[in-house]
Design an enzyme around this catalytic site. Sequence first.
Site, PDB file in Angstrom:
ATOM      1  N   CYS A 299       0.818  -1.323   0.194  1.00 41.93           N
ATOM      2  CA  CYS A 299      -0.038   0.152   0.038  1.00 41.93           C
ATOM      3  C   CYS A 299       0.730   1.485  -0.009  1.00 41.93           C
ATOM      4  O   CYS A 299       0.584   2.306  -0.583  1.00 41.93           O
ATOM      5  CB  CYS A 299      -1.006   0.133   1.207  1.00 41.93           C
TER       6      CYS A 299
ATOM      7  N   CYS B   1       5.025  -4.718   4.800  1.00 41.64           N
ATOM      8  CA  CYS B   1       6.399  -3.951   4.605  1.00 41.64           C
ATOM      9  C   CYS B   1       7.093  -4.346   6.126  1.00 41.64           C
ATOM     10  O   CYS B   1       8.095  -3.676   6.062  1.00 41.64           O
ATOM     11  CB  CYS B   1       6.593  -2.897   3.966  1.00 41.64           C
TER      12      CYS B   1
ATOM     13  N   CYS C 159       7.784   1.125   4.441  1.00 39.50           N
ATOM     14  CA  CYS C 159       7.405   1.960   3.478  1.00 39.50           C
ATOM     15  C   CYS C 159       7.231   3.469   4.090  1.00 39.50           C
ATOM     16  O   CYS C 159       7.378   4.585   3.061  1.00 39.50           O
ATOM     17  CB  CYS C 159       6.053   1.573   2.810  1.00 39.50           C
TER      18      CYS C 159
ATOM     19  N   GLY D 186      -5.681 -12.594  -7.322  1.00 41.15           N
ATOM     20  CA  GLY D 186      -6.366 -12.150  -8.608  1.00 41.15           C
ATOM     21  C   GLY D 186      -7.899 -11.527  -8.222  1.00 41.15           C
ATOM     22  O   GLY D 186      -8.358 -10.335  -8.562  1.00 41.15           O
ATOM     23  N   PHE D 187      -8.667 -12.730  -7.930  1.00 43.50           N
ATOM     24  CA  PHE D 187     -10.014 -12.283  -7.419  1.00 43.50           C
ATOM     25  C   PHE D 187     -10.926 -11.980  -8.863  1.00 43.50           C
ATOM     26  O   PHE D 187     -11.871 -11.059  -8.537  1.00 43.50           O
ATOM     27  CB  PHE D 187     -10.298 -11.401  -6.177  1.00 43.50           C
TER      28      PHE D 187
ATOM     29  N   ALA E 130     -14.030 -18.458 -12.861  1.00 43.14           N
ATOM     30  CA  ALA E 130     -15.174 -19.077 -12.502  1.00 43.14           C
ATOM     31  C   ALA E 130     -15.201 -20.569 -11.818  1.00 43.14           C
ATOM     32  O   ALA E 130     -15.960 -21.523 -12.116  1.00 43.14           O
ATOM     33  CB  ALA E 130     -15.686 -19.142 -14.070  1.00 43.14           C
ATOM     34  N   SER E 131     -14.078 -20.655 -11.066  1.00 44.49           N
ATOM     35  CA  SER E 131     -13.843 -21.786 -10.455  1.00 44.49           C
ATOM     36  C   SER E 131     -13.531 -23.280 -10.880  1.00 44.49           C
ATOM     37  O   SER E 131     -13.928 -24.172 -10.136  1.00 44.49           O
ATOM     38  CB  SER E 131     -15.026 -22.163  -9.179  1.00 44.49           C
TER      39      SER E 131
ATOM     40  N   GLN F 186      -9.949 -22.090   0.554  1.00 38.47           N
ATOM     41  CA  GLN F 186     -10.471 -21.349  -0.259  1.00 38.47           C
ATOM     42  C   GLN F 186     -11.965 -20.909   0.410  1.00 38.47           C
ATOM     43  O   GLN F 186     -12.374 -19.801   0.230  1.00 38.47           O
ATOM     44  CB  GLN F 186     -10.879 -22.292  -1.418  1.00 38.47           C
TER      45      GLN F 186
ATOM     46  N   GLU G  25     -15.072 -19.432  -5.673  1.00 38.18           N
ATOM     47  CA  GLU G  25     -15.728 -18.445  -5.704  1.00 38.18           C
ATOM     48  C   GLU G  25     -17.043 -18.267  -4.582  1.00 38.18           C
ATOM     49  O   GLU G  25     -17.372 -17.294  -3.963  1.00 38.18           O
ATOM     50  CB  GLU G  25     -16.318 -17.881  -6.876  1.00 38.18           C
TER      51      GLU G  25
END
Length: 1001
Positions: A47, A55, A77, A370-371, A681-682, A796, A863
Amino acid sequence: MPHLSRSDELVFFVNGRKVLERNADLEVTLLTFLRKNLRLTGTKYACGRGGCGACTVMVSKHDPVSRKIRHFSVTACLVPICSLYGAAVTTVEGVGSIKTRLHPVQDGRHFPEISDRFLSALEDFPATVPQGVQRYQSVDSHQALQDPVGRPIMHLSGLKHATGEAIFCDDIPMVDKELLMALVTSTRAHAKIISVDLSKALELPGVVDVITAEDIPGTNGAEDDKLLAVDKVLCVGQIVCAVVAETEAQAKRAVEETKIAYEDLEPVIFTIEDAIKHSSFLCPEKKLEQGNVEKAFEEVDQIVEGEVHVGGQEHIYGNTGVLVIPKTEDKELDIYVSTQDPAHVQKTVSSTLNIPINRITCHVKRVGGGFGGKVGRPAVLGAIAAVGANKTGYPIRLVLDREDDMLITGGRHPLFGKYKVGFMNSGRIRALDIECFINGGCTLDDSELVTEFLILKMENAYKIRNLRFRGRACMTNLPSNTAFRGFGFPQGTLVTESCITAVAAKCGLLPEKVREKNMYKTVDKTIYKQAFNPEPLIRCWNECLDKSSFHSRRMQVAEFNKKNYWRKRGLAVVPMKFSVGFAATSFHQAAALVHIYTDGSVLVTHGGNELGQGIHTKMLQKAEVEKSPHVQTLLGQGQGFWTAVAVETPVASRELKVPMSHMHICETSTATVPNTIATAASIGSDVNGRAVQNACQILLKRLEPIIKKNPEGTWEDWIEAAFEQRISLSATGYFRGYEAFMDWEKGEGDPFPYYVYGAASSEVEVDCLTGAHKKIRTDIVMDACCSLNPAIDIGQIEGSFTQGMGLYTTEELKYFPEGVLYSRGPDDYKIPTITDVPEEFNVSLLPSSQTPLTIYSSKGLGESGMFLGSSVFFAIADAVATARRERDIAEDFTVRSPATPERVRMACADRFTEMQHRRPCISAKSPGMLLPLRLTPTDCPGHASDAGHLPRSVPLGWPGPESSSPPPQELLLGLVWPGGPCLAPPSSTRDAVTAESTPKA
Ligand code: FES
């Protein structure tokens, strides 16, 4: 600590080694120094604002007064290296490594004893350290010990993540002549570009070039979705051009010196409501209907109408980088990119540079989360960086910092839903009509698909004979929203579940009773006429009620609530039917490449990307598992503390029967497996697992005659013999998957290969005076069929549930009036942390469930768990309803997500909230937006009529708009406005509060 004399040399120590820096740059932070100068990339940038802790390092300093060494943690940071004179820094690499020795804190299998005096560090955390039970089915007793399928194996890179040894895209060392790129983005929401003045930027030291649309040799994206803006901009954050410089700091300085003149255009639309007013849509309406909705409404006992708002969500993945390396011959390019879809990056770069796809190789080692956010956007970044590499001839690195990533890349679609539900007094729903609008932002991206999925999945677990769903994607002047875990399901289903709770409130029934009454019970067809058997759904529901002792806890909650006026507990259980896969046949395919080398070692490559979800582990899983207990106790938020040693693949090794010590997956590369589909899409493990299986079976078939001839031989003997006999030891595997179709004209189809079922119950305690809540307990039962790897699958489920909790309770996007995203880091945008995990968190996989459609009868779980996070939202709503009942005010209230403490506080209406209502307020006509503020004490339309309107907290010290002193700056900027979708009383209830403002207690 040695004595250090003051000089112009900066001396400090990192992991025990002396660092001597002459002419230290005042602006260089410890994080940059560690990563760039010392190549200690285990300390991560996430961030850059001190908000996330990625960090964190330990700094030790000598205290001259006490003459002791003091140790403290710092966010690297924020720390300039100049402040470290004489200090000792310990990074994650200095704690332990796989090569040397793991420190107990890096190894989830061992927890160090924490002495009492250090427990105070946990004081702000929930009263108890989260714990729970994970239950899964043991493998068949006849399964060979070496066969890893179904065993709980730790993520292959888990230890490397813990020690900082896992390499992500931005951790790749600098390459020769590498240049850094920074993006210049629009500051206007809708405007004509009058001029772009690059002169000052180009004069700055270190600046090599500025890349504009004119430098693109091929196609500049699509007509309505340009890579680099030309003539006009459609949102704040749209990329206009990109600076290339020798260092990141130089590139960023040049960005500030790039001058763009704009002429504002009308209309400027930010909200769904304004988009509807202007008929601003990205695509046609999607609709599904069954039965006779109008007639059914005439025959029901009661009808309720309502609105539901669901806010957007940021992906907050790690690793936002891309590195493009031009080769010296034939226009070849190597692209190292963090993406869920390398083939899409490759294709986009090809069309942008106007070179054939075969000159471009995309490499993905690991993605770092990624999501859905790394399906489409990395292609844009890759293409712009590739234009820079093409123009300058040098390697280009483009890494978005968190602020820019949040500003530019879009996220989950906010939703506004209107419902009308007709039902009998028994709670049986006879008719349901839902119309939804999502905020797609300024370009189409995946908004049409999200709308389709939203409509297809919105019925969730319920059989309602007369049903109508309509959905539209609104075009607004915000950055384009995109794919996000669940793809519309978490937003749409919240509308459906809100109807259920509204019906329950009207009938005086418990919501779980209404849910149960309306659930699918027998083999049936969905609204789009796809047949399915809901038996696992019913089993999940019943097991969840049973395992959570739901009914007895209902009584305990009621007992608690009777005794506590300012604290209320709430309990909720939600069922789930989630369809897995893409609704398009071409997406159901995969390929793999398996090589056996002459020493017997095996290299497996497939088209899936390691997002952190463990796809490589599932392909390459360990086999010789130490006896894992059937039930593991979960401590903290960790997701699997199973122990395992060496190795075999569940797919490759079950097929080849080769020890995993012989096997390896290097990366996903478009050069080894071409034309891949996005890992989304799983279904990544389903389709890629089948492709790996196919390749292994081909190889084994070739080896069969050799094995038969020498059954006592070793693997190495057989491979040697095969090579001698000129048998190919390399095979491509391919999987031609499910045929999906959907006819939107007829409203019929077979769009999904299978369903995942589940149920979750949650209990919370709400502090009615602050709106804060704590999560007491969550129980999840999920139908994973025969899990390939219960450790990964339960991880998951836990991860997606937690992300769902964030969506529904804490993550709130705020904007400045000009359409600039305000919440651009973890300090302004609250994602769940360890303290948000339920104190008791139990996850069970449903036993004895099978599906013939997937590899080894497993199901994809990436998902589905998102939606189960709504059990926390409905538990909060349950607690709020109890508080309101006790205060004799309307029990039904507008359901708004996220249920942030501010909104929960206001929903627990009492004399204090009423005092707030009497304060001056600001019109916020639409949830989720901070609109231009007009302080009009006599004209406060939102207060009187807008159900989405809440009075804002006026900062102390400002008497109000009637005062002669000006309001504080943060108020004018709207920074203190709660904004966004909320859990707020409708205006009718506020009226009730006005009339009855004194609580009875
Ligand atoms: S990167 Fe330093 S706290 Fe987030």
